[in-house]
Design an enzyme around this catalytic site. Structure first.
Site, PDB file in Angstrom:
ATOM      1  N   GLU A  91       0.624  -1.469  -0.180  1.00 25.11           N
ATOM      2  CA  GLU A  91       0.121  -0.418  -0.009  1.00 25.11           C
ATOM      3  C   GLU A  91       0.808   1.154  -0.094  1.00 25.11           C
ATOM      4  O   GLU A  91       1.886   1.353   0.528  1.00 25.11           O
ATOM      5  CB  GLU A  91      -1.148   0.244   1.485  1.00 25.11           C
ATOM      6  CG  GLU A  91      -2.092  -1.074   1.515  1.00 25.11           C
ATOM      7  CD  GLU A  91      -2.230  -0.969   2.312  1.00 25.11           C
ATOM      8  OE1 GLU A  91      -2.719  -0.343   3.313  1.00 25.11           O
ATOM      9  OE2 GLU A  91      -3.129  -2.176   3.472  1.00 25.11           O
ATOM     10  N   CYS A 330      -2.162   1.743   8.077  1.00 19.91           N
ATOM     11  CA  CYS A 330      -1.546   0.664   8.325  1.00 19.91           C
ATOM     12  C   CYS A 330      -2.345  -0.834   7.539  1.00 19.91           C
ATOM     13  O   CYS A 330      -2.313  -2.045   8.112  1.00 19.91           O
ATOM     14  CB  CYS A 330      -0.874   0.374  10.014  1.00 19.91           C
ATOM     15  SG  CYS A 330      -0.165   2.178  10.146  1.00 19.91           S
TER      16      CYS A 330
END
Ligand code: SAH
Length: 347
Positions: A91, A330
């Site tokens: 990501e 996260c």
């Protein structure tokens, strides 16, 4: 597959092209194209067709493919889930702040640090990212969004100190005048507290901002939520931080995710104050992001904790949370995608 050409330094590229019989300036040309974010050698319009074909036979330039993209309606934050050339996913988050556009990149596929509150570590570490894969996150997020990136934070998936050689090379690449030319003062690196890495970084005396994920000032609590503390105890960590400041003159930023009934007591604020004495630290209080798999809950005492630090002379801010509507924190998007893949395989 092909060799990851974006991991190469200008010197390496120049040497490799020289071996193909090319003049020295060709290295600069190719390097410049690579750092503009081209996805194919064809786009390098001032390079001869025959050389482009030769390069395409050996190297690859399209390492990341957009697997998913989410944009926050509230604040414009964009989150990318990239698929790497080997099928793994990572990501990247692009945030728009008044001081400039900041891209938050991943440094590993997964993480082996095991922090109790963090979604990135749930499946363990799969592998390290290459310098080129870190660079591509910045380049491709910038190209896709049309937003010029001025700041980089290494705060995505992974522990940068667990992949420090590649991270250092990445820093050299983004810092290069022929590349993105992003100054060290515009880069932050966050660690869960791997002491040898902090010491190695201190010796390099880079002007980047070091962030330390503290999350608890006492050994007992910290070991409970962060297994890394059992190898590198919080007192040794503070020593390393003090030395880091002495050596670099750079103020360290301490990340502190506020967890209900775990690390939000007054005595813990007092202990932070005590351990920071002699060093101008800055504490960044983060309202805990609720991770579905975790029993830990967000604290309701964030403001009190902040006031207790500030009243004793320690700078403390509460992090403004961006992208709350898009799983922007996260490893959450990667988890969700992995979970969906699993369900589809089982169905
Ligand atoms: N491995 C590095 C960098 C990645 S994590 C490190 O540990 O610093 C980036 C930051 O987000 C770290 O401070 C991490 O502790 C924090 N974080 C992880 N999960 C979180 C959660 N659920 N809520 C709030 N902060 C979290």
């Amino acid at each position: 597959m092909g060799i990851d050409i974006r991991s190469m330094t200008l010197e390496e590229l120049t040497a490799a092209l020289k071996e193909l019989g090319e003049p020295a300036f060709r290295g600069k040309q190719v390097f410049t194209w690579l750092h503009r974010g081209v996805r194919s050698f064809e786009e390098m319009s001032d390079i001869s067709k025959s050389l482009r074909e030769k390069l395409a036979g050996v190297y690859r330039v399209d390492g990341l493919r957009t697997a998913r993209k989410q944009q926050s309606q509230a604040d414009g934050t964009v989150k990318y889930l990239w698929e790497l050339s080997d099928g793994n996913c990572i990501e990247t988050v692009l945030m728009q702040y008044h001081h400039g556009n900041t891209v938050c990149i991943s440094s590993q596929v997964g993480c082996r640090m095991g922090c109790a509150f963090c979604a990135s570590t749930l499946g363990g570490k799969v592998r390290d990212l290459t310098p080129g894969e870190m660079l591509e996150q910045v380049l491709f997020a910038q190209a896709d969004s049309g937003l010029a990136v001025s700041n980089i934070v290494l705060m995505g998936i992974g522990e940068p100190m667990d992949n420090l050689d590649n991270v250092l090379r990445f820093l050299e690449l983004v810092n290069h005048p022929l590349g993105l030319n992003i100054g060290m003062r515009h880069i932050s690196l966050s660690t869960c507290g791997v002491i040898p890495g902090i010491r190695r970084l201190a010796d390099l005396e880079l002007q980047l901002t070091l962030s330390v994920s503290l999350h608890a000032p006492d050994s007992e609590t910290r070991s409970r939520i962060m297994p890394v503390n059992r190898a590198y105890d919080v007192d040794g960590l503070f020593d390393a931080c003090h030395d880091y400041f002495q050596k670099t003159g750079r103020r360290i930023s301490f990340e502190y995710a506020m967890i209900d009934g775990v690390n939000d007591a007054g005595w813990q604020a007092d202990l932070i104050v005590k351990k920071l004495r002699g060093m101008p630290g800055h504490v960044n209080l983060i309202p805990l992001n609720d991770v579905a798999e975790s029993p830990l809950k967000p604290s309701r005492r964030v403001r009190q904790f902040q006031q207790r630090l500030e009243s004793q002379g320690v700078a403390a801010t509460v992090r403004r949370s961006l992208g709350g509507d898009i799983d922007a924190s996260c490893g959450q998007l990667r988890r969700k995608a992995m979970e969906q893949d699993r369900k589809e395989r089982e169905a």
